[in-house]
Write an enzyme that holds these catalytic residues in place. Structure first.
Site, PDB file in Angstrom:
ATOM      1  N   GLU A  27       8.494   1.256  -2.770  1.00  0.00           N
ATOM      2  CA  GLU A  27       7.564  -0.064  -3.094  1.00  0.00           C
ATOM      3  C   GLU A  27       8.315  -1.315  -3.661  1.00  0.00           C
ATOM      4  O   GLU A  27       8.360  -2.394  -3.118  1.00  0.00           O
ATOM      5  CB  GLU A  27       6.240   0.348  -3.907  1.00  0.00           C
ATOM      6  CG  GLU A  27       5.289   1.316  -3.357  1.00  0.00           C
ATOM      7  CD  GLU A  27       4.133   1.531  -3.986  1.00  0.00           C
ATOM      8  OE1 GLU A  27       3.741   0.518  -4.716  1.00  0.00           O
ATOM      9  OE2 GLU A  27       3.746   2.729  -4.336  1.00  0.00           O
TER      10      GLU A  27
ATOM     11  N   HIS B  44       0.894  -1.129  -0.104  1.00  0.00           N
ATOM     12  CA  HIS B  44      -0.089   0.085  -0.169  1.00  0.00           C
ATOM     13  C   HIS B  44       0.833   1.196   0.008  1.00  0.00           C
ATOM     14  O   HIS B  44       1.961   1.315   0.784  1.00  0.00           O
ATOM     15  CB  HIS B  44      -0.904  -0.057   1.140  1.00  0.00           C
ATOM     16  CG  HIS B  44      -1.777   1.112   1.357  1.00  0.00           C
ATOM     17  ND1 HIS B  44      -3.149   1.083   0.340  1.00  0.00           N
ATOM     18  CD2 HIS B  44      -1.811   2.300   1.877  1.00  0.00           C
ATOM     19  CE1 HIS B  44      -3.437   2.364   0.626  1.00  0.00           C
ATOM     20  NE2 HIS B  44      -2.866   2.953   1.562  1.00  0.00           N
TER      21      HIS B  44
HETATM   22  C1  GRF Z   1       0.970   0.760  -6.313  1.00  0.00           C
HETATM   23  O1  GRF Z   1       0.897   1.916  -5.923  1.00  0.00           O
HETATM   24  C2  GRF Z   1       0.620  -0.347  -4.794  1.00  0.00           C
HETATM   25  O2  GRF Z   1       1.319   0.220  -3.818  1.00  0.00           O
HETATM   26  C3  GRF Z   1      -0.836  -0.156  -4.970  1.00  0.00           C
HETATM   27  O3  GRF Z   1      -1.316  -0.276  -6.245  1.00  0.00           O
HETATM   28  C4  GRF Z   1      -0.307   0.346  -7.322  1.00  0.00           C
HETATM   29  C5  GRF Z   1       0.013  -0.712  -8.236  1.00  0.00           C
HETATM   30  O4  GRF Z   1       1.013  -0.344  -8.916  1.00  0.00           O
HETATM   31  N1  GRF Z   1      -1.386  -1.303  -4.163  1.00  0.00           N
HETATM   32  P1  GRF Z   1       1.705  -1.436 -10.084  1.00  0.00           P
HETATM   33  O5  GRF Z   1       0.575  -2.065 -10.589  1.00  0.00           O
HETATM   34  O6  GRF Z   1       2.410  -2.505  -9.219  1.00  0.00           O
HETATM   35  O7  GRF Z   1       2.641  -0.456 -10.828  1.00  0.00           O
END
Ligand code: GRF
Length: 200
Positions: free
Chosen positions: A173, A108
């Protein structure tokens, strides 16, 4: 090798970051299947290009329970042990959570418990926080809520827009999602209440 099942709805950049770490041998697992509720998800096309098993399982017209049963069946068919949510834009049913106890992860884009739900980066930016970030957590029956595996902080710069901030959060992330999976697969751990305790 532990079998991961990636479930996504969109772009798939977190999936691709994990796939790269799997390929590099840094995450001791294999991606058994990538499933999307949207047939046109770029992440699904990317999975196919990597030669992975990629399945579109459209959710349109199905209620949550019925859809989740299909999703559980597809994941089981591919021997999935860990479910990796990577931008999956649906809430999971209690039956789904029960089907993979303590084996569902999500990322998240905020420092939970702040800014749950959609557009967390924009929520944080609009609120005027000076520090935000991202969280990898186990999935339970509440939205963006389960025990936290790892977090990374990102400072908000005066020059930031919500978009530049989101881009810096995304870099973190990509780093902490793979690292969380690697740690959970290589280190003994337990869940103690809300806490994920690594034994070493
Ligand atoms: C990311 O910002 C994640 O944190 C959220 O959804 C987005 C997904 O991005 N849960 P991606 O599809 O991985 O580029």
């Amino acid at each position: 090798m532990t079998r991961l099942g990636v479930v996504l709805s969109g772009r798939g950049s977190n999936f691709l970051a994990i796939a790269a770490q799997v390929r590099a041998g840094a995450v001791p697992a294999e991606i058994a299947v990538v499933i999307s509720n949207r047939a046109d998800a770029p992440g699904l096309a990317a999975a196919r290009e990597l030669g992975l098993t990629a399945i579109a399982l459209p959710s349109k017209g199905l209620d949550r329970e019925a859809y989740d049963q299909q999703l559980i069946a597809a994941l089981r068919e591919h021997g999935v042990e860990w479910v990796i949510l990577a931008g999956y834009m649906r809430i999971l049913s209690a039956a789904f959570i029960r089907a993979f106890p303590s084996r569902i992860l999500n990322i998240h884009p905020s420092l939970l418990p702040a800014f749950t739900g959609l557009d967390a980066q924009h929520q944080a930016f609009d609120y005027g926080v000076t520090i935000t970030g991202c969280t990898v957590h186990f999935v339970d029956e509440h939205l963006d809520h389960g025990p936290i595996v790892m977090q990374a902080a990102v400072e908000v710069a005066a020059s930031d827009t919500a978009e530049t901030l989101s881009a810096r959060i995304l870099v973190e992330e990509h780093r902490i999602y793979s690292e969380s999976i690697r740690r959970l697969l290589t280190t003994p751990w337990r869940i103690d209440g809300r806490r994920v305790v690594f034994e070493t």
